[in-house]
Motif scaffolding. Structure first.
Motif, PDB file in Angstrom:
ATOM      1  N   ILE A 379       1.120  -0.981   0.071  1.00 52.52           N
ATOM      2  CA  ILE A 379       0.075   0.085  -0.028  1.00 52.52           C
ATOM      3  C   ILE A 379       0.988   1.145  -0.024  1.00 52.52           C
ATOM      4  O   ILE A 379       0.248   2.369  -0.068  1.00 52.52           O
ATOM      5  N   THR A 380       2.121   1.011   0.135  1.00 52.43           N
ATOM      6  CA  THR A 380       3.138   2.276  -0.083  1.00 52.43           C
ATOM      7  C   THR A 380       4.043   2.146  -0.838  1.00 52.43           C
ATOM      8  O   THR A 380       5.305   1.581  -0.789  1.00 52.43           O
ATOM      9  N   PRO A 381       3.860   2.710  -2.176  1.00 52.05           N
ATOM     10  CA  PRO A 381       4.762   2.674  -3.197  1.00 52.05           C
ATOM     11  C   PRO A 381       5.715   3.682  -3.063  1.00 52.05           C
ATOM     12  O   PRO A 381       6.026   4.828  -3.903  1.00 52.05           O
ATOM     13  N   VAL A 382       6.633   3.600  -1.978  1.00 57.12           N
ATOM     14  CA  VAL A 382       7.598   4.539  -1.792  1.00 57.12           C
ATOM     15  C   VAL A 382       8.570   4.911  -3.036  1.00 57.12           C
ATOM     16  O   VAL A 382       8.622   5.896  -3.593  1.00 57.12           O
ATOM     17  N   SER A 383       9.370   3.922  -3.530  1.00 55.75           N
ATOM     18  CA  SER A 383      10.336   3.881  -4.589  1.00 55.75           C
ATOM     19  C   SER A 383       9.864   4.229  -5.940  1.00 55.75           C
ATOM     20  O   SER A 383      10.307   4.822  -6.335  1.00 55.75           O
ATOM     21  N   ALA A 384       8.436   3.567  -6.146  1.00 54.89           N
ATOM     22  CA  ALA A 384       7.733   3.948  -7.060  1.00 54.89           C
ATOM     23  C   ALA A 384       7.647   5.204  -7.373  1.00 54.89           C
ATOM     24  O   ALA A 384       7.923   6.062  -8.467  1.00 54.89           O
ATOM     25  N   LEU A 385       6.958   5.932  -6.409  1.00 50.71           N
ATOM     26  CA  LEU A 385       6.361   7.423  -6.353  1.00 50.71           C
ATOM     27  C   LEU A 385       7.789   8.201  -6.652  1.00 50.71           C
ATOM     28  O   LEU A 385       7.695   9.301  -7.268  1.00 50.71           O
ATOM     29  N   ALA A 386       8.765   7.851  -6.013  1.00 49.06           N
ATOM     30  CA  ALA A 386      10.057   8.807  -5.957  1.00 49.06           C
ATOM     31  C   ALA A 386      10.820   8.694  -7.395  1.00 49.06           C
ATOM     32  O   ALA A 386      11.474   9.832  -7.666  1.00 49.06           O
ATOM     33  N   HIS A 387      10.190   7.561  -8.299  1.00 44.59           N
ATOM     34  CA  HIS A 387      10.865   7.969  -9.616  1.00 44.59           C
ATOM     35  C   HIS A 387       9.987   8.475 -10.558  1.00 44.59           C
ATOM     36  O   HIS A 387      10.506   8.469 -11.809  1.00 44.59           O
ATOM     37  N   VAL A 388       9.140   9.009 -10.066  1.00 46.72           N
ATOM     38  CA  VAL A 388       7.890   9.844 -10.967  1.00 46.72           C
ATOM     39  C   VAL A 388       8.351  11.294 -10.796  1.00 46.72           C
ATOM     40  O   VAL A 388       8.562  11.833  -9.909  1.00 46.72           O
ATOM     41  N   PRO A 389       8.884  11.850 -12.249  1.00 45.57           N
ATOM     42  CA  PRO A 389       9.489  13.115 -12.343  1.00 45.57           C
ATOM     43  C   PRO A 389       8.222  14.162 -11.603  1.00 45.57           C
ATOM     44  O   PRO A 389       7.144  13.912 -11.979  1.00 45.57           O
ATOM     45  N   PRO A 390       8.654  15.095 -10.888  1.00 42.93           N
ATOM     46  CA  PRO A 390       7.532  16.280 -10.539  1.00 42.93           C
ATOM     47  C   PRO A 390       6.745  16.624 -11.570  1.00 42.93           C
ATOM     48  O   PRO A 390       5.309  16.855 -11.275  1.00 42.93           O
ATOM     49  N   ILE A 462      -4.393  -3.555 -16.309  1.00 46.90           N
ATOM     50  CA  ILE A 462      -4.197  -2.354 -17.073  1.00 46.90           C
ATOM     51  C   ILE A 462      -2.686  -2.401 -17.392  1.00 46.90           C
ATOM     52  O   ILE A 462      -2.505  -1.751 -18.546  1.00 46.90           O
ATOM     53  N   VAL A 463      -1.969  -3.101 -16.559  1.00 50.61           N
ATOM     54  CA  VAL A 463      -0.208  -2.963 -16.941  1.00 50.61           C
ATOM     55  C   VAL A 463       0.096  -3.422 -18.203  1.00 50.61           C
ATOM     56  O   VAL A 463       0.616  -2.917 -19.189  1.00 50.61           O
ATOM     57  N   ALA A 464      -0.422  -4.767 -18.453  1.00 51.07           N
ATOM     58  CA  ALA A 464      -0.173  -5.358 -19.918  1.00 51.07           C
ATOM     59  C   ALA A 464      -0.942  -4.878 -20.970  1.00 51.07           C
ATOM     60  O   ALA A 464      -0.418  -4.708 -22.165  1.00 51.07           O
ATOM     61  N   ALA A 465      -2.017  -4.312 -20.756  1.00 52.64           N
ATOM     62  CA  ALA A 465      -2.747  -3.517 -21.655  1.00 52.64           C
ATOM     63  C   ALA A 465      -1.995  -2.185 -22.375  1.00 52.64           C
ATOM     64  O   ALA A 465      -1.951  -2.096 -23.471  1.00 52.64           O
ATOM     65  N   LEU A 466      -1.563  -1.454 -21.201  1.00 48.72           N
ATOM     66  CA  LEU A 466      -0.885  -0.278 -21.691  1.00 48.72           C
ATOM     67  C   LEU A 466       0.247  -0.422 -22.212  1.00 48.72           C
ATOM     68  O   LEU A 466       0.785   0.272 -23.210  1.00 48.72           O
ATOM     69  N   GLU A 467       1.218  -1.571 -21.889  1.00 51.62           N
ATOM     70  CA  GLU A 467       2.403  -1.802 -22.358  1.00 51.62           C
ATOM     71  C   GLU A 467       2.418  -2.423 -23.885  1.00 51.62           C
ATOM     72  O   GLU A 467       3.534  -2.343 -24.408  1.00 51.62           O
ATOM     73  N   ARG A 468       1.183  -2.814 -24.157  1.00 53.95           N
ATOM     74  CA  ARG A 468       1.371  -3.264 -25.533  1.00 53.95           C
ATOM     75  C   ARG A 468       0.985  -2.136 -26.524  1.00 53.95           C
ATOM     76  O   ARG A 468       0.817  -2.084 -27.893  1.00 53.95           O
ATOM     77  N   ARG A 469       0.651  -0.802 -26.019  1.00 51.73           N
ATOM     78  CA  ARG A 469       0.510   0.472 -26.884  1.00 51.73           C
ATOM     79  C   ARG A 469       1.632   1.273 -27.035  1.00 51.73           C
ATOM     80  O   ARG A 469       2.409   1.338 -25.982  1.00 51.73           O
ATOM     81  N   PRO A 470       1.966   1.696 -28.143  1.00 53.88           N
ATOM     82  CA  PRO A 470       3.305   2.090 -28.554  1.00 53.88           C
ATOM     83  C   PRO A 470       3.517   3.428 -27.908  1.00 53.88           C
ATOM     84  O   PRO A 470       4.570   4.029 -27.793  1.00 53.88           O
ATOM     85  N   ASN A 471       2.525   4.252 -27.579  1.00 48.13           N
ATOM     86  CA  ASN A 471       2.580   5.411 -27.129  1.00 48.13           C
ATOM     87  C   ASN A 471       2.699   5.448 -25.551  1.00 48.13           C
ATOM     88  O   ASN A 471       2.438   6.517 -24.619  1.00 48.13           O
ATOM     89  N   TRP A 472       2.873   4.253 -24.766  1.00 46.68           N
ATOM     90  CA  TRP A 472       2.967   4.185 -23.411  1.00 46.68           C
ATOM     91  C   TRP A 472       4.500   3.411 -23.162  1.00 46.68           C
ATOM     92  O   TRP A 472       4.770   2.688 -23.783  1.00 46.68           O
ATOM     93  N   LYS A 473       4.992   3.944 -22.019  1.00 44.50           N
ATOM     94  CA  LYS A 473       6.227   3.235 -21.607  1.00 44.50           C
ATOM     95  C   LYS A 473       6.513   3.012 -20.139  1.00 44.50           C
ATOM     96  O   LYS A 473       5.882   3.808 -19.344  1.00 44.50           O
ATOM     97  N   ARG A 474       7.000   1.980 -19.726  1.00 45.90           N
ATOM     98  CA  ARG A 474       7.241   1.798 -18.389  1.00 45.90           C
ATOM     99  C   ARG A 474       8.640   2.669 -17.911  1.00 45.90           C
ATOM    100  O   ARG A 474       9.421   2.359 -18.641  1.00 45.90           O
ATOM    101  N   ILE A 475       8.415   3.253 -16.794  1.00 40.35           N
ATOM    102  CA  ILE A 475       9.592   4.042 -16.376  1.00 40.35           C
ATOM    103  C   ILE A 475      10.029   3.563 -14.935  1.00 40.35           C
ATOM    104  O   ILE A 475      11.006   3.974 -14.532  1.00 40.35           O
ATOM    105  N   TYR A 476       9.274   2.688 -14.426  1.00 42.10           N
ATOM    106  CA  TYR A 476       9.847   2.167 -13.187  1.00 42.10           C
ATOM    107  C   TYR A 476       8.924   0.820 -12.647  1.00 42.10           C
ATOM    108  O   TYR A 476       7.757   0.586 -12.937  1.00 42.10           O
ATOM    109  N   ALA A 477       9.496  -0.149 -12.136  1.00 39.89           N
ATOM    110  CA  ALA A 477       8.990  -1.292 -11.694  1.00 39.89           C
ATOM    111  C   ALA A 477       9.490  -1.967 -10.552  1.00 39.89           C
ATOM    112  O   ALA A 477      10.831  -2.087 -10.491  1.00 39.89           O
ATOM    113  N   ASP A 478       8.812  -2.580  -9.695  1.00 37.56           N
ATOM    114  CA  ASP A 478       9.394  -3.401  -8.391  1.00 37.56           C
ATOM    115  C   ASP A 478       8.053  -4.254  -8.231  1.00 37.56           C
ATOM    116  O   ASP A 478       7.361  -4.477  -8.746  1.00 37.56           O
TER     117      ASP A 478
END
Length: 509
Positions: A379-390, A462-478
């Motif tokens: 419930i606490t995505p500390v690292s994930a949110l920290a890698h999102v540009p402001p 939603i993760v797999a669905a968006l990753e199949r789209r060319p205009n979406w990009k994964r920027i972080y995962a744990d």
């Protein structure tokens, strides 16, 4: 000779003056009181599960806002999906207390606050059952109660009302025993209860039940009962209205229970008996004792117990309520079935009180010296949110339901969070469809809200669905969270980060 020598040595240790003095001091504390102290200590030291609820974050954020602005929230200021939507913070008092504890001592302060609440409730519950049950009965009743309560021991407002619920039940029992109406000062407790948590409704259930029992008792002066209990009922009704929300606060608990999507929230799901649980064990033990000993329970109290049991079977969150009410209502009839009379309260010596207070203070100091911390979890995505540009974090996000509280806590406006009552059935259903990548719900949500990024759990559709789209990009995962972003929303190129192992990161695909 060796056994005799060891026995003599143990006897000598027991006769050591300081140890004998400690034994004398503790002798004035009942087993129930000692159990309560140990329970509070455990709550202070053991924090593994108390922070397992995402709502803790937004409760503290709401309380902090109200402290800063000196007003109660009446509309949504946190989400971007429903900004300005009417939303009454019915648990405003609990939220302010939680925020105050956090500001004073961080997460350790929150721990100490809830440890104190559950410790007081345990003390009161222990004193209640000790009147009619012996040491073994007290132990069984208290252990069963707090095993059932265990899964609900979360840093949320419902725990702050627990001492009030126990005290309220004890006063109802005392009123019937003395053949009188409850004391009028209980209305003060109702004011606090109604501003802390929606479970104040059970106060009316108990008062109504015991009032009916008084009215139907043999030889009762019915006009006197109607007058006295009626005045008490009117007084607590006025007390329940003494909130910033008035009549809407009185009906809010019923509106929530009528929501069609409650079954998607764990605490509102029915009790699950596919595997053995403490709740099932408590029911079976209670049935065993009552049936084997022929325990006779007054009819109105049986109806009360069955009604609250029905609520606990229907919604898991109500198991907390029956866990503390049932032991108090059953203690007298079970005690009598075992041939026990009401025991007189043993006065606690000043020395025992000092020892108990010192013990609790010592545990609090330990907790403050070794502060509680929060890290990455479900419930606490500390690292994930920290890698999102402001700049990206300021844009519309589609988030996992369980991440909404943390986003609010960190100043990010979520798509959804734990305030399902505010969002409503239709919105929650639409969120679920989009999160499961159901068409056309996903496309509609992405377009309508101009979603620029997502932070969801790895296994969401939603993760797999968006990753199949060319205009979406994964920027972080744990293992707890995945962050995806629209390429046109990223601006400057962002390096993809995917941790290979805990504590390390490698360049992603």
């Amino acid at each position: 000779m060796t056994v005799i020598a060891q026995f003599a040595k143990a006897r000598a240790v027991a006769d050591w003056p300081p140890l004998r003095r400690l034994s004398d001091v503790l002798g004035t504390l009942s087993p129930a009181a000692l159990f309560s102290t140990l329970l509070a200590m455990g709550m202070v030291l053991y924090q593994a599960t108390i922070f397992n609820d995402p709502d803790t974050f937004w409760h503290i954020a709401a309380g902090g806002w109200m402290i800063d602005h000196r007003q109660v929230l009446h509309k949504d200021i946190f989400s971007f999906s429903y900004p300005g939507r009417p939303w009454a913070s019915h648990e405003w008092l609990a939220e302010i207390v939680m925020a105050g504890a956090y500001r004073l001592a961080g997460w350790s302060g929150v721990l100490l606050l809830f440890a104190g609440a559950i410790g007081v409730a345990a003390w009161l519950l222990g004193r209640g059952v000790a009147r009619w049950l012996g040491p073994l009965g007290q132990g069984v009743a208290l252990i069963a109660a707090f095993l059932v309560i265990g899964p609900t021991v979360l840093a949320r407002p419902h725990l702050l009302m627990l001492p009030i619920l126990v005290a309220w039940t004890l006063e109802m029992l005392a009123a019937r025993e003395a053949n009188r109406a409850p004391h009028g000062w209980m209305a003060i407790l109702m004011v606090a209860w109604a501003n802390l948590h929606g479970s104040f409704v059970f106060g009316f259930v108990l008062a109504g039940g015991f009032g009916l029992e008084a009215l139907t008792a043999p030889g009762a002066d019915r006009w006197k009962v109607i007058r006295d209990w009626g005045l008490f009922g009117g007084l607590i009704a006025l007390a329940a209205l003494a909130t910033p929300h008035g009549i809407s606060g009185l009906i809010a608990p019923f509106q929530i229970m009528l929501m069609g999507t409650l079954n998607q929230i764990i605490e509102w799901k029915p009790a699950n008996f596919t595997t053995f649980t403490p709740f099932e064990g408590a029911i079976l033990v209670t049935l065993l004792v009552c049936l084997a000993k022929g325990v006779r329970i007054p009819l109105i109290r049986v109806i009360l117990l069955l009604f609250i049991l029905h609520m606990a079977l229907q919604h898991q969150r109500h198991q907390l309520v029956i866990a503390v009410i049932a032991p108090l209502l059953l203690a007298q009839p079970i005690g009598r079935a075992f041939g026990r009379a009401a025991a007189q309260d043993k006065p606690v010596t000043v020395a025992a009180k000092v020892f108990l207070a010192g013990f609790v203070v010592a545990m609090a100091i330990v907790r403050l010296v070794i502060p509680a911390t929060r890290g990455d979890d479900a419930i606490t995505p500390v690292s994930a949110l920290a890698h999102v540009p402001p700049a990206l974090a300021a844009r519309p996000v589609f988030n996992a339901y369980n991440f909404g509280g943390y986003l609010i806590f960190k100043g990010v406006k979520p798509f959804i969070d734990g305030r399902a009552d505010m969002y409503g059935d239709a919105f929650v259903k639409r969120y679920t469809q989009a999160n499961n990548a159901e068409q056309p719900a996903l496309d509609q949500v992405l377009k309508q809200y101009d979603i620029a990024w997502t932070i969801t759990q790895p296994r969401e559709g939603i993760v797999a669905a968006l990753e199949r789209r060319p205009n979406w990009k994964r920027i972080y995962a744990d293992k707890y969270a995945v962050v995806l972003a629209r390429t046109d929303a990223l601006g400057a190129p962002v390096q993809t980060l995917i941790p290979a192992k805990a504590g390390t990161q490698t360049k992603g695909r």
